[in-house]
Design a protein around this motif. Structure first.
Motif, PDB file in Angstrom:
ATOM      1  N   ARG A   1       0.836  -1.207   0.000  1.00 28.04           N
ATOM      2  CA  ARG A   1       0.000   0.000   0.000  1.00 28.04           C
ATOM      3  C   ARG A   1       0.867   1.253   0.000  1.00 28.04           C
ATOM      4  O   ARG A   1       0.554   2.225  -0.690  1.00 28.04           O
ATOM      5  CB  ARG A   1      -0.917  -0.005   1.221  1.00 28.04           C
ATOM      6  CG  ARG A   1      -2.117  -0.918   1.084  1.00 28.04           C
ATOM      7  CD  ARG A   1      -3.115  -0.642   2.182  1.00 28.04           C
ATOM      8  NE  ARG A   1      -2.533  -0.909   3.502  1.00 28.04           N
ATOM      9  CZ  ARG A   1      -2.762  -2.005   4.218  1.00 28.04           C
ATOM     10  NH1 ARG A   1      -3.561  -2.932   3.765  1.00 28.04           N
ATOM     11  NH2 ARG A   1      -2.196  -2.158   5.399  1.00 28.04           N
ATOM     12  N   ALA A   2       1.954   1.224   0.758  1.00 30.43           N
ATOM     13  CA  ALA A   2       2.840   2.388   0.794  1.00 30.43           C
ATOM     14  C   ALA A   2       3.498   2.609  -0.562  1.00 30.43           C
ATOM     15  O   ALA A   2       3.629   3.753  -1.022  1.00 30.43           O
ATOM     16  CB  ALA A   2       3.906   2.201   1.876  1.00 30.43           C
ATOM     17  N   ALA A   3       3.895   1.522  -1.243  1.00 28.07           N
ATOM     18  CA  ALA A   3       4.515   1.653  -2.559  1.00 28.07           C
ATOM     19  C   ALA A   3       3.506   2.184  -3.576  1.00 28.07           C
ATOM     20  O   ALA A   3       3.842   3.033  -4.418  1.00 28.07           O
ATOM     21  CB  ALA A   3       5.062   0.299  -3.008  1.00 28.07           C
ATOM     22  N   LYS A   4       2.259   1.706  -3.510  1.00 28.79           N
ATOM     23  CA  LYS A   4       1.226   2.203  -4.426  1.00 28.79           C
ATOM     24  C   LYS A   4       0.932   3.679  -4.171  1.00 28.79           C
ATOM     25  O   LYS A   4       0.757   4.461  -5.109  1.00 28.79           O
ATOM     26  CB  LYS A   4      -0.052   1.378  -4.283  1.00 28.79           C
ATOM     27  CG  LYS A   4       0.051  -0.002  -4.886  1.00 28.79           C
ATOM     28  CD  LYS A   4      -1.243  -0.770  -4.721  1.00 28.79           C
ATOM     29  CE  LYS A   4      -1.117  -2.171  -5.268  1.00 28.79           C
ATOM     30  NZ  LYS A   4      -2.347  -2.963  -5.066  1.00 28.79           N
ATOM     31  N   ALA A   5       0.866   4.066  -2.897  1.00 28.47           N
ATOM     32  CA  ALA A   5       0.604   5.468  -2.561  1.00 28.47           C
ATOM     33  C   ALA A   5       1.742   6.355  -3.046  1.00 28.47           C
ATOM     34  O   ALA A   5       1.505   7.453  -3.570  1.00 28.47           O
ATOM     35  CB  ALA A   5       0.416   5.622  -1.060  1.00 28.47           C
ATOM     36  N   GLN A   6       2.961   5.901  -2.912  1.00 24.26           N
ATOM     37  CA  GLN A   6       4.110   6.686  -3.370  1.00 24.26           C
ATOM     38  C   GLN A   6       4.104   6.804  -4.890  1.00 24.26           C
ATOM     39  O   GLN A   6       4.368   7.874  -5.446  1.00 24.26           O
ATOM     40  CB  GLN A   6       5.417   6.042  -2.896  1.00 24.26           C
ATOM     41  CG  GLN A   6       6.653   6.847  -3.250  1.00 24.26           C
ATOM     42  CD  GLN A   6       7.920   6.201  -2.725  1.00 24.26           C
ATOM     43  OE1 GLN A   6       7.885   5.112  -2.182  1.00 24.26           O
ATOM     44  NE2 GLN A   6       9.030   6.876  -2.913  1.00 24.26           N
TER      45      GLN A   6
END
Length: 85
Positions: A67-72
């Motif tokens: 999720r953090a990678a997608k948000a970034q």
């Protein structure tokens, strides 16, 4: 009864009881610890619960990282589109 026979028998019985207490399982079916008993081994149910908890924690950490990678990536994409205009 002769005192020599009684006290000798009592001493032998006491020594046998002490020896038995060193190797008898302690508690509710738990083996005695080393060096007198067997190695203490976790029951399969406890081991399975701990492994499941570890797998769940690892899975949650992986999902949070995704999720953090997608948000970034989304933030970078919106920043790139904003700078292009």
């Amino acid at each position: 009864m002769n005192d020599k026979v009684f006290y000798t028998g009592a001493a032998v019985i006491a020594l046998l009881m002490i020896g038995l207490s060193l190797v008898w399982p302690q508690g509710l079916g738990v083996r005695s610890p080393e060096p007198f008993g067997h190695e203490v081994v976790l029951p399969d149910v406890v081991r399975a619960q701990r492994e499941k908890a570890e797998r769940d924690a690892r899975r949650k950490a992986e999902q949070a990282a995704e999720r953090a990678a997608k948000a970034q990536a989304a933030a970078e994409a919106s920043a790139a589109s904003a700078s292009a205009q």
